[in-house]
Enzyme design. Structure first.
Site, PDB file in Angstrom:
ATOM      1  N   CYS A 195       9.187   4.218   3.915  1.00 56.25           N
ATOM      2  CA  CYS A 195       9.499   3.007   3.133  1.00 56.25           C
ATOM      3  C   CYS A 195      10.756   3.106   2.270  1.00 56.25           C
ATOM      4  CB  CYS A 195       8.298   2.625   2.290  1.00 56.25           C
ATOM      5  SG  CYS A 195       6.947   2.016   3.315  1.00 56.25           S
ATOM      6  N   LEU A 204       0.825  -1.218   0.000  1.00 59.92           N
ATOM      7  CA  LEU A 204       0.000   0.000   0.000  1.00 59.92           C
ATOM      8  C   LEU A 204       0.853   1.259   0.000  1.00 59.92           C
ATOM      9  CD1 LEU A 204      -0.022   1.487   2.991  1.00 59.92           C
ATOM     10  CD2 LEU A 204      -1.573  -0.352   3.560  1.00 59.92           C
TER      11      LEU A 204
HETATM   12  N1  LIG Z   1       3.587   2.793   5.959  1.00 63.47           N
HETATM   13  C1  LIG Z   1       3.599   2.302   4.738  1.00 63.47           C
HETATM   14  O1  LIG Z   1       3.271   2.977   3.754  1.00 63.47           O
HETATM   15  C2  LIG Z   1       4.002   0.858   4.495  1.00 63.47           C
HETATM   16  C3  LIG Z   1       3.705   0.263   3.265  1.00 63.47           C
HETATM   17  C4  LIG Z   1       4.086  -1.064   3.055  1.00 63.47           C
HETATM   18  C5  LIG Z   1       4.768  -1.751   4.043  1.00 63.47           C
HETATM   19  N2  LIG Z   1       5.069  -1.135   5.217  1.00 63.47           N
HETATM   20  C6  LIG Z   1       5.775  -1.907   6.259  1.00 63.47           C
HETATM   21  O2  LIG Z   1       4.805  -2.347   7.214  1.00 63.47           O
HETATM   22  C7  LIG Z   1       5.371  -2.339   8.532  1.00 63.47           C
HETATM   23  C8  LIG Z   1       4.547  -1.434   9.435  1.00 63.47           C
HETATM   24  O3  LIG Z   1       4.643  -0.115   8.939  1.00 63.47           O
HETATM   25  P1  LIG Z   1       3.736   1.063   9.515  1.00 63.47           P
HETATM   26  O4  LIG Z   1       4.026   2.267   8.708  1.00 63.47           O
HETATM   27  O5  LIG Z   1       2.350   0.575   9.645  1.00 63.47           O
HETATM   28  O6  LIG Z   1       4.374   1.211  10.980  1.00 63.47           O
HETATM   29  P2  LIG Z   1       3.849   2.097  12.196  1.00 63.47           P
HETATM   30  O7  LIG Z   1       5.055   2.529  12.929  1.00 63.47           O
HETATM   31  O8  LIG Z   1       2.878   3.115  11.704  1.00 63.47           O
HETATM   32  O9  LIG Z   1       3.022   1.056  13.091  1.00 63.47           O
HETATM   33  C9  LIG Z   1       3.588  -0.020  13.770  1.00 63.47           C
HETATM   34  C10 LIG Z   1       2.730  -0.292  15.006  1.00 63.47           C
HETATM   35  O10 LIG Z   1       3.143  -1.517  15.627  1.00 63.47           O
HETATM   36  C11 LIG Z   1       3.022  -1.356  17.039  1.00 63.47           C
HETATM   37  N3  LIG Z   1       3.854  -2.403  17.675  1.00 63.47           N
HETATM   38  C12 LIG Z   1       5.192  -2.558  17.660  1.00 63.47           C
HETATM   39  N4  LIG Z   1       5.552  -3.674  18.334  1.00 63.47           N
HETATM   40  C13 LIG Z   1       4.398  -4.242  18.779  1.00 63.47           C
HETATM   41  C14 LIG Z   1       4.101  -5.425  19.526  1.00 63.47           C
HETATM   42  N5  LIG Z   1       5.067  -6.277  19.920  1.00 63.47           N
HETATM   43  N6  LIG Z   1       2.822  -5.688  19.814  1.00 63.47           N
HETATM   44  C15 LIG Z   1       1.830  -4.860  19.407  1.00 63.47           C
HETATM   45  N7  LIG Z   1       2.051  -3.741  18.682  1.00 63.47           N
HETATM   46  C16 LIG Z   1       3.328  -3.435  18.375  1.00 63.47           C
HETATM   47  C17 LIG Z   1       3.479   0.060  17.272  1.00 63.47           C
HETATM   48  O11 LIG Z   1       3.025   0.548  18.514  1.00 63.47           O
HETATM   49  C18 LIG Z   1       2.835   0.788  16.078  1.00 63.47           C
HETATM   50  O12 LIG Z   1       1.541   1.264  16.395  1.00 63.47           O
HETATM   51  C19 LIG Z   1       6.824  -1.888   8.347  1.00 63.47           C
HETATM   52  O13 LIG Z   1       7.634  -3.024   8.203  1.00 63.47           O
HETATM   53  C20 LIG Z   1       6.792  -1.118   7.044  1.00 63.47           C
HETATM   54  O14 LIG Z   1       8.028  -1.105   6.389  1.00 63.47           O
HETATM   55  C21 LIG Z   1       4.682   0.146   5.478  1.00 63.47           C
END
Ligand SMILES: NC(=O)c1ccc[n+]([C@@H]2O[C@H](COP(=O)([O-])OP(=O)(O)OC[C@H]3O[C@@H](n4cnc5c(N)ncnc54)[C@H](O)[C@@H]3O)[C@@H](O)[C@H]2O)c1
Length: 452
Positions: A281, A156
């Protein structure tokens, strides 16, 4: 299906509300108390178009909790969508992913089968490592657990997250057993077959084709995510490199991008010259890919160059300001846009942060505006003092120059004539090539874009 999602960030929350909308039984877990209290009040902790409306629709069925132990034992499928931030050396830190896997394995029933899906972007080999973490916990517990670890990278884009979730180009699944593929096919069936009624605010695009679910091995699935992001990053860096040369030889990069984008082998997207990429990302994933390569003793000069070109754009724009203002110290510069791209409140690795830090270090008085991301920017820039303005006209008042960093729609509609009149010197540096140079000049601006 009964689903638990660990992490309610941009990916976790989007996935949770979409799967809930598709009638799955979803519980999302997060450790962040602030996020949870907002979610318990039915409020989205992130700014993403449509997410609040969808959350309103599913709020009676979706649940949010801080406790893995409370929900994982009864789940059929558990998704890990926690952050994988960069370590100091650029490698991805998979600590949160492994911690979540450990917590899951500690509470799941010995006699049930679970599908554990890694949605976070993770280095190649993480699937295997997570399986080892799970096996170690089972050994410690003295049980014979049954968890299939599956890789399902997320593609996404922030600002278009719901569109990407409902109408993806493809779904990639990496696993070593056929049951895992079946579970994911069942999970995504409404999307794969497009059998759901679209949300009213997000109709199915007219030319949309059913997305394929590509099945592969876990290492390849993990690599696909890094390769996809790196390719997109280098496409943007390529056009930025061409933009630099256009400036030296008197060509217009917007015309060049149009001309090469019409070639169906190249395509028009991701060819917009400007201040380059930021966000959570591309910077992190290109660095992580280089980290994976370094560990394998392999060189990736194209990926290295894409990063160099990208971060150079942020310095070049400051040089443009210096060139046109002669000296930066004591000048007042208005910044339009702080988020790393429009339609998000995310400022992680945003070009604005680097540029503002450079300007403040040079003694510039910085005024900034962003329609959504000011609170996050204020937090990210807490070590420096700048003025945050509620509207674009306060940013430009008596300013020596305006610098557009994020191409929010509302900036396209600004009254350029009014802005120019208010300024001490009407200089507009258009870091995203939003305006027609002629329109800006007609409005009274000295206009400088990127590569034109
Ligand atoms: N943001 C994007 O556009 C996007 C797109 C594709 C992939 N990704 C990947 O997806 C993953 C997440 O990205 P994001 O942007 O959503 O991150 P984010 O930082 O917005 O959210 C991560 C969440 O995980 C929670 N968390 C961490 N450890 C935890 C645990 N042990 N138990 C429960 N909750 C926990 C944090 O509190 C946070 O709310 C990353 O690896 C990122 O590279 C992100």
């Amino acid at each position: 299906m009964k689903i638990t999602i660990i992490g309610t960030g941009y990916v976790g929350l989007t996935t949770a509300v979409v799967l809930s909308y598709l009638n799955h039984d979803v519980t999302a877990v997060d450790k962040d108390k602030h996020k949870l209290s907002l979610l318990h009040e039915g409020k989205s902790p992130i700014h993403e178009p449509g997410i609040q409306s969808l959350l309103d629709e599913v709020c009676h069925t979706i649940r949010f909790t801080p406790s893995v132990a409370e929900v994982v034992p009864d789940a059929e499928l558990i998704m890990i969508a926690v952050g994988t931030p960069p370590k100091k050396n650029g490698e991805a830190d998979t600590r949160h992913v492994e911690e979540a896997a450990r917590e899951i394995a500690e509470v799941c029933h010995p006699n049930r089968h679970y599908t554990l899906v890694i949605k976070s972007t993770v280095p190649i080999g993480t699937n295997k490592r997570v399986a080892q973490v799970v096996d170690t916990v089972f050994e410690e517990r003295g049980i014979q657990g049954n968890i299939s670890v599956t890789s399902n990278p997320e593609f996404l884009q922030e600002g278009l997250a719901l569109q990407g979730a409902f109408y993806p180009d493809r779904i990639v699944v990496g696993a070593n057993n056929v049951n895992a593929f079946d579970a994911l096919r069942h999970l995504y069936q409404p999307i794969l077959e497009q059998t759901f009624d679209p949300p009213t605010f997000l109709p199915r695009p007219a030319a949309y084709h059913l997305p394929p679910m590509m099945t592969t091995d876990p290492n390849s699935a993990e690599m696909i995510k890094y390769a996809a992001n790196t390719f997109l990053a280098l496409k943007i860096s390529f056009i930025n490199e061409i933009a630099g040369l256009c400036e030296d030889v008197g060509a217009d990069v917007t015309e060049v991008a149009r001309g090469i984008g019409l070639d169906s082998r190249i395509g028009p997207r991701f060819l917009r010259a400007g201040l380059g990429w930021g966000g959570s990302c591309y910077p992190k994933d290109t660095a992580a890919l280089l980290g994976v390569a370094a560990q394998a003793g392999y060189e990736m000069p194209i990926t290295e160059a894409a990063r160099t070109v990208n971060f150079e754009q942020r310095k070049r724009i400051v040089e443009k300001l210096r060139y046109v203002l002669k000296t930066l110290k004591g000048k007042t510069i208005g910044i339009l846009g702080l988020a790393f791209k429009p339609n998000t409140d995310d400022v992680r690795e945003a070009p604005s942060l680097d540029i503002i830090r450079q300007l403040v270090a040079e003694g510039v008085n910085v005024r900034a505006h962003d329609p959504i991301a000011m609170p996050n920017a204020q937090q990210a820039l807490s070590e420096i003092t700048i003025e945050y303005c509620e509207d674009v006209y306060s940013v430009s008042h008596n300013a020596d120059a305006l610098l557009l960093i994020t191409e929010w729609e509302l900036y396209h509609r600004m009254d350029l004539r009014k802005l120019a009149k208010q300024m001490k010197t009407p200089i507009l540096i258009d870091g995203r090539n939003v305006f027609s140079p002629q329109d800006a000049m007609d409005a009274g601006f000295h206009y400088i874009g990127v590569g034109r």
